[in-house]
Design an enzyme around this catalytic site. Structure first.
Site, mmCIF file in Angstrom:
data_model
loop_
_atom_site.group_PDB
_atom_site.id
_atom_site.type_symbol
_atom_site.label_atom_id
_atom_site.label_comp_id
_atom_site.label_asym_id
_atom_site.label_seq_id
_atom_site.Cartn_x
_atom_site.Cartn_y
_atom_site.Cartn_z
ATOM 1 N N GLY A 17 0.822 -1.219 0.000
ATOM 2 C CA GLY A 17 0.000 0.000 0.000
ATOM 3 C C GLY A 17 0.848 1.257 0.000
ATOM 4 O O GLY A 17 0.594 2.190 0.761
ATOM 5 N N ASP A 67 -2.997 -7.426 -4.587
ATOM 6 C CA ASP A 67 -4.002 -7.228 -3.543
ATOM 7 C C ASP A 67 -3.580 -8.097 -2.362
ATOM 8 O O ASP A 67 -3.560 -9.333 -2.472
ATOM 9 C CB ASP A 67 -5.380 -7.650 -4.078
ATOM 10 C CG ASP A 67 -6.493 -7.438 -3.066
ATOM 11 O OD1 ASP A 67 -6.222 -7.424 -1.846
ATOM 12 O OD2 ASP A 67 -7.652 -7.305 -3.491
ATOM 13 N N VAL A 68 -3.253 -7.457 -1.228
ATOM 14 C CA VAL A 68 -2.699 -8.213 -0.093
ATOM 15 C C VAL A 68 -3.691 -9.207 0.504
ATOM 16 O O VAL A 68 -3.295 -10.083 1.272
ATOM 17 C CB VAL A 68 -2.175 -7.283 1.029
ATOM 18 C CG1 VAL A 68 -1.024 -6.421 0.538
ATOM 19 C CG2 VAL A 68 -3.292 -6.436 1.636
ATOM 20 N N TYR A 160 -13.014 -1.600 11.638
ATOM 21 C CA TYR A 160 -11.631 -1.103 11.507
ATOM 22 C C TYR A 160 -10.887 -1.308 12.837
ATOM 23 O O TYR A 160 -9.759 -1.811 12.848
ATOM 24 C CB TYR A 160 -11.662 0.381 11.120
ATOM 25 C CG TYR A 160 -10.295 1.001 10.911
ATOM 26 C CD1 TYR A 160 -9.565 0.762 9.749
ATOM 27 C CD2 TYR A 160 -9.733 1.835 11.878
ATOM 28 C CE1 TYR A 160 -8.310 1.340 9.552
ATOM 29 C CE2 TYR A 160 -8.482 2.418 11.684
ATOM 30 C CZ TYR A 160 -7.776 2.173 10.529
ATOM 31 O OH TYR A 160 -6.534 2.740 10.337
ATOM 32 N N ALA A 163 -10.073 -4.932 13.337
ATOM 33 C CA ALA A 163 -8.960 -5.358 12.466
ATOM 34 C C ALA A 163 -7.628 -4.906 13.062
ATOM 35 O O ALA A 163 -6.665 -5.683 13.103
ATOM 36 C CB ALA A 163 -9.145 -4.782 11.060
ATOM 37 N N LYS A 164 -7.570 -3.679 13.540
ATOM 38 C CA LYS A 164 -6.296 -3.165 14.059
ATOM 39 C C LYS A 164 -5.921 -3.819 15.388
ATOM 40 O O LYS A 164 -4.736 -4.039 15.668
ATOM 41 C CB LYS A 164 -6.356 -1.640 14.178
ATOM 42 C CG LYS A 164 -6.440 -0.924 12.823
ATOM 43 C CD LYS A 164 -5.315 -1.340 11.881
ATOM 44 C CE LYS A 164 -5.238 -0.476 10.629
ATOM 45 N NZ LYS A 164 -4.170 -0.911 9.714
ATOM 46 N N ILE A 193 -3.382 10.803 10.896
ATOM 47 C CA ILE A 193 -2.310 11.220 9.984
ATOM 48 C C ILE A 193 -2.942 11.767 8.706
ATOM 49 O O ILE A 193 -3.894 11.179 8.172
ATOM 50 C CB ILE A 193 -1.388 10.015 9.652
ATOM 51 C CG1 ILE A 193 -0.875 9.331 10.941
ATOM 52 C CG2 ILE A 193 -0.218 10.447 8.757
ATOM 53 C CD1 ILE A 193 -0.022 10.180 11.841
HETATM 54 P P1 NAP Z 1 -4.351 5.652 2.109
HETATM 55 O O1 NAP Z 1 -3.844 7.021 1.860
HETATM 56 O O2 NAP Z 1 -5.776 5.343 1.830
HETATM 57 O O3 NAP Z 1 -3.419 4.619 1.318
HETATM 58 C C1 NAP Z 1 -3.697 3.246 1.389
HETATM 59 C C2 NAP Z 1 -2.751 2.498 0.481
HETATM 60 O O4 NAP Z 1 -3.053 1.098 0.562
HETATM 61 C C3 NAP Z 1 -2.901 2.889 -0.994
HETATM 62 O O5 NAP Z 1 -1.644 2.791 -1.624
HETATM 63 C C4 NAP Z 1 -3.860 1.819 -1.510
HETATM 64 O O6 NAP Z 1 -3.751 1.700 -2.911
HETATM 65 C C5 NAP Z 1 -3.325 0.600 -0.757
HETATM 66 N N1 NAP Z 1 -4.253 -0.522 -0.639
HETATM 67 C C6 NAP Z 1 -5.536 -0.534 -0.184
HETATM 68 N N2 NAP Z 1 -6.039 -1.764 -0.204
HETATM 69 C C7 NAP Z 1 -5.054 -2.576 -0.674
HETATM 70 C C8 NAP Z 1 -4.950 -3.963 -0.910
HETATM 71 N N3 NAP Z 1 -5.993 -4.795 -0.686
HETATM 72 N N4 NAP Z 1 -3.789 -4.449 -1.381
HETATM 73 C C9 NAP Z 1 -2.737 -3.631 -1.635
HETATM 74 N N5 NAP Z 1 -2.768 -2.310 -1.414
HETATM 75 C C10 NAP Z 1 -3.909 -1.792 -0.947
HETATM 76 O O7 NAP Z 1 -4.131 5.222 3.645
HETATM 77 P P2 NAP Z 1 -3.069 5.710 4.748
HETATM 78 O O8 NAP Z 1 -3.744 6.723 5.594
HETATM 79 O O9 NAP Z 1 -1.754 6.004 4.126
HETATM 80 O O10 NAP Z 1 -2.988 4.371 5.625
HETATM 81 C C11 NAP Z 1 -1.887 3.471 5.572
HETATM 82 C C12 NAP Z 1 -1.973 2.541 6.774
HETATM 83 O O11 NAP Z 1 -1.937 3.301 7.979
HETATM 84 C C13 NAP Z 1 -3.274 1.730 6.838
HETATM 85 O O12 NAP Z 1 -3.014 0.441 7.331
HETATM 86 C C14 NAP Z 1 -4.105 2.517 7.830
HETATM 87 O O13 NAP Z 1 -5.109 1.729 8.451
HETATM 88 C C15 NAP Z 1 -3.044 2.977 8.802
HETATM 89 N N6 NAP Z 1 -3.416 4.134 9.608
HETATM 90 C C16 NAP Z 1 -3.745 5.327 9.033
HETATM 91 C C17 NAP Z 1 -4.097 6.397 9.841
HETATM 92 C C18 NAP Z 1 -4.447 7.757 9.277
HETATM 93 O O14 NAP Z 1 -4.907 8.609 10.077
HETATM 94 N N7 NAP Z 1 -4.240 8.023 8.009
HETATM 95 C C19 NAP Z 1 -4.124 6.233 11.231
HETATM 96 C C20 NAP Z 1 -3.796 5.006 11.780
HETATM 97 C C21 NAP Z 1 -3.429 3.962 10.956
HETATM 98 P P3 NAP Z 1 -4.959 1.096 -3.814
HETATM 99 O O15 NAP Z 1 -6.241 1.575 -3.210
HETATM 100 O O16 NAP Z 1 -4.704 1.636 -5.176
HETATM 101 O O17 NAP Z 1 -4.780 -0.373 -3.757
#
Ligand code: NAP
Length: 254
Positions: A17, A67-68, A160, A163-164, A193
């Site tokens: 991702g 797709d993971v 969510y 899952a976490k 974030i």
């Molecule tokens: P994001 O901007 O939505 O990016 C998610 C990334 O994951 C994208 O590259 C997306 O690309 C990819 N993705 C989604 N489903 C996928 C799959 N089945 N297989 C492969 N790639 C996949 O999200 P983010 O905010 O950077 O989040 C990254 C991680 O941090 C996640 O695990 C999220 O739960 C965690 N997190 C985020 C926050 C926050 O506030 N942003 C807080 C706590 C934790 P495609 O859709 O094109 O596949």
């Protein structure tokens, strides 16, 4: 942000991702510290764009769509990595999806999809990565991106949060079972974030009020999480395993 130019010199790192958001920042950071990086998302064109950005900054990157949540895709991702770079040292389970849905309106398809990407994906990728590291006899590092949502109630996103929380459990068990193979496994639990994932929520006026009271350091940047991943995946953390590093600007202490 300061980085250590050689901390991952010659190492091979996969970041799932990583076409945007936190994953892209992690890939950029590891590449800047010397790693050969595999960037991934479900869309080849988006992964290609991230790989080009890393190359433009002087790094080495391979883009692989996968797709993971699908075992065949995960095995192809590992195979492409080893074909290109001959080894694997660091695997970051970052891919994730998010969705707001009140508990009473949660439906089976949403629940299944959330756990398929967020939990099954970490299991499939973690197992494939560990098997490769064990075959190499080198040890290695797995970093799971969890969330503070897995540490406390996650209002309107129970699936969510569940899952976490499962990722935190997987992290501890993987660390225990893989330690004898010199593989460290840790989790990072980000707070809020600034990425596409939360773009809708952070604009909400009542959420802005929550941030003001709950997070004195405000909303974090993807680079804040990348810095934590670079630390925990490096030899600077060689005695750290099974841990969860919370990077939330103080959210969970207020
Ligand atoms: P994001 O901007 O939505 O990016 C998610 C990334 O994951 C994208 O590259 C997306 O690309 C990819 N993705 C989604 N489903 C996928 C799959 N089945 N297989 C492969 N790639 C996949 O999200 P983010 O905010 O950077 O989040 C990254 C991680 O941090 C996640 O695990 C999220 O739960 C965690 N997190 C985020 C926050 C926050 O506030 N942003 C807080 C706590 C934790 P495609 O859709 O094109 O596949």
């Amino acid at each position: 942000m300061n980085h250590h130019p050689d901390r991952f010199k010659g190492k091979v790192a996969v970041v799932t991702g990583s076409s945007r958001g936190i994953g892209k920042a992690i890939a950029i950071r590891l590449a800047a510290e010397g790693a050969y990086v595999v960037v991934n998302s479900r869309k080849q064109a988006d992964a290609d764009k991230a790989a080009r950005d890393i190359a433009a900054a002087g790094g080495h990157a391979l883009a692989v769509a996968a797709d993971v949540s699908k075992a065949a895709d995960v095995h192809a991702l590992l195979a492409a990595t080893v074909r290109k770079f001959k080894r694997l040292d660091v695997f970051v389970n970052n891919a994730g999806i998010f969705e707001m849905k009140p508990f009473l309106q949660l439906d089976e398809a949403s629940f299944d999809r959330m756990l398929a990407v967020g939990v099954k994906g970490v299991y499939l990728c973690g197992q494939a990565a560990a098997r490769q590291m064990i075959a190499q006899k080198t040890g290695g590092n797995i970093v799971n991106i969890a969330s503070i949502a897995g540490l406390m109630a996650c209002a309107n996103a129970a699936h969510y949060g569940a899952a976490k929380a499962a990722v935190l459990s997987l992290t501890k068990t993987m660390a225990a079972e893989l330690a004898h193979s010199r593989i460290r496994v840790n989790a990072i639990a980000p707070g809020v974030i600034d990425t596409d994932m939360v773009a809708g929520i952070v604009k909400d006026p009542s959420f802005k009020q929550t941030i003001a009271t709950k997070a004195p350091f405000g909303i974090g940047k993807p680079e804040d999480i990348a810095a934590a991943v670079a630390y925990i995946a490096s030899d600077d953390a060689r005695y750290v395993t099974g841990e969860t590093l919370v990077v939330d600007g103080g959210w969970t202490i207020f």
